[in-house]
Design a protein around this motif. Structure first.
Motif, PDB file in Angstrom:
ATOM      1  N   ALA A   1       0.991   3.572   1.584  1.00 59.25           N
ATOM      2  CA  ALA A   1       0.482   4.336   2.904  1.00 59.25           C
ATOM      3  C   ALA A   1       1.387   4.280   3.983  1.00 59.25           C
ATOM      4  CB  ALA A   1      -0.702   3.834   3.319  1.00 59.25           C
TER       5      ALA A   1
ATOM      6  N   GLU B   1      -4.861   3.515   1.647  1.00 57.75           N
ATOM      7  CA  GLU B   1      -4.397   4.478   0.741  1.00 57.75           C
ATOM      8  C   GLU B   1      -5.152   5.693   0.908  1.00 57.75           C
ATOM      9  OE1 GLU B   1      -3.636   3.120  -2.918  1.00 57.75           O
ATOM     10  OE2 GLU B   1      -1.855   1.782  -2.305  1.00 57.75           O
TER      11      GLU B   1
ATOM     12  N   ALA C   1       0.836  -1.362   0.039  1.00 63.92           N
ATOM     13  CA  ALA C   1      -0.023   0.010  -0.120  1.00 63.92           C
ATOM     14  C   ALA C   1       0.832   1.265   0.074  1.00 63.92           C
ATOM     15  CB  ALA C   1      -1.001  -0.033   1.304  1.00 63.92           C
TER      16      ALA C   1
ATOM     17  N   ARG D   1       5.457   3.839   2.338  1.00 64.03           N
ATOM     18  CA  ARG D   1       4.898   2.569   2.010  1.00 64.03           C
ATOM     19  C   ARG D   1       4.948   1.362   2.910  1.00 64.03           C
ATOM     20  NH1 ARG D   1       3.592   2.424  -3.508  1.00 64.03           N
ATOM     21  NH2 ARG D   1       3.347   0.340  -3.387  1.00 64.03           N
TER      22      ARG D   1
END
Length: 302
Positions: A27, A158, A25, A122
């Motif tokens: 994020a 995300e 992701a 990430r």
């Protein structure tokens, strides 16, 4: 899970399986962890497809706690899933058992281990499912349903905004300042903003209809719908653009005892990636941190 798997018992050749799933992701690692464990977030991504509705009956994401949910598809028996948390190492690993049943019959039992890695940009999740199936085709059902759910999880992470602050006050005091209809409007909002309340009912099934008024007098209509209030632990609610307007985020606030203080986590899953990017663009992260700072200053004025 596949709904027809209850019909035929599993044979010896397909009774056991080890399944592995990997997802990445765009994020931060702490966001992916929160999306995986926070009950309000799990409720958003758990359904593998729009045809499936997931209803949560219990949700306690602590070691020794459990989560019970029903997967519903029109015209088919409900699938019951019980998840019990065995180990939780924040941003590193979780371990849980999972029992899937339908109409009182156990379909499968599994041990689910999730390993996390990443950084502030990430993150990566590796899930290993050790499955013992009673019904036929459960491994295939897991590959399809669990895989689709993890796709949803990555997408949710995300578009999730996560704000945290440790407040040097007992959890009961912090909670009380948040759920008291007299005090919440006094501190809610960024610096320079004030609240004008139409009506407020801070209970499960309640709502808060109010205007945020900016420093220049601009009015921003808001409507919060509360669907979970677990005293001194967490709130779950939806954010609408004005009274009964379109929903733009699912949100939660959790309260954790933290070395004599209280760790407050405020999470928001925006309805679309575009809304998430727009919120970041106008400074929602900084404004959110200002809001939590106002809560702290309200509790402990300087």
């Amino acid at each position: 899970m596949t709904q027809d798997s209850a019909a035929v018992p599993a044979g010896p050749q397909d009774r056991f399986a080890t399944l592995r799933f990997e997802r990445e992701a765009a994020a931060p690692l702490d966001v992916l962890w929160e999306a995986w464990t926070a009950p309000a977030a799990r409720a958003v991504w758990a359904a593998p497809s729009p045809a499936v509705t997931v209803a949560f009956l219990e949700a306690d994401s602590r070691v020794g706690g459990r989560e019970v949910s029903l997967c519903k598809i029109a015209g088919q028996p409900d699938i019951r899933c019980e998840c019990g948390w065995l180990a939780l190492q924040p941003a590193l690993r979780s371990v849980n058992y999972e029992v899937v049943s339908a109409e009182g019959e156990t379909l499968s039992i599994a041990l689910v281990t999730a390993d996390f890695s990443g950084d502030a940009v990430r993150s990566r999740l590796v899930v290993t499912v050790q499955l013992s199936a009673v019904a036929k085709d459960m491994a295939a059902g897991y590959r399809e349903g669990f895989g689709a759910g993890l796709d949803n999880l990555a997408a949710v992470a995300e578009r999730t905004m996560l704000l945290q602050r440790v407040i040097r006050a007992p959890r009961s005091v912090v909670w009380g300042a948040w759920v008291n209809p007299e005090t919440l409007p006094q501190w809610w909002g960024p610096d320079g903003f004030s609240c004008r309340t139409d009506r407020i009912d801070l209970r499960s099934g309640g709502e808060w209809v109010f205007d945020m008024i900016g420093p220049d007098g601009t009015v921003f209509p808001n409507h919060h719908l509360y669907h979970e209030v677990l005293p001194e632990e967490r709130l779950g609610y939806s954010l609408l653009w004005g009274e009964n307007g379109p929903k733009h985020a699912d949100a939660w606030a959790s309260f954790e005892e933290w070395d004599g203080a209280t760790k407050v986590t405020l999470g928001m899953i925006f309805s679309t990636a575009a809304e998430f990017q727009n919120a970041k663009g106008f400074g929602a992260v900084e404004l959110g941190h200002q809001t939590l700072a106002k809560l702290e200053h309200f509790i402990q004025p300087r």
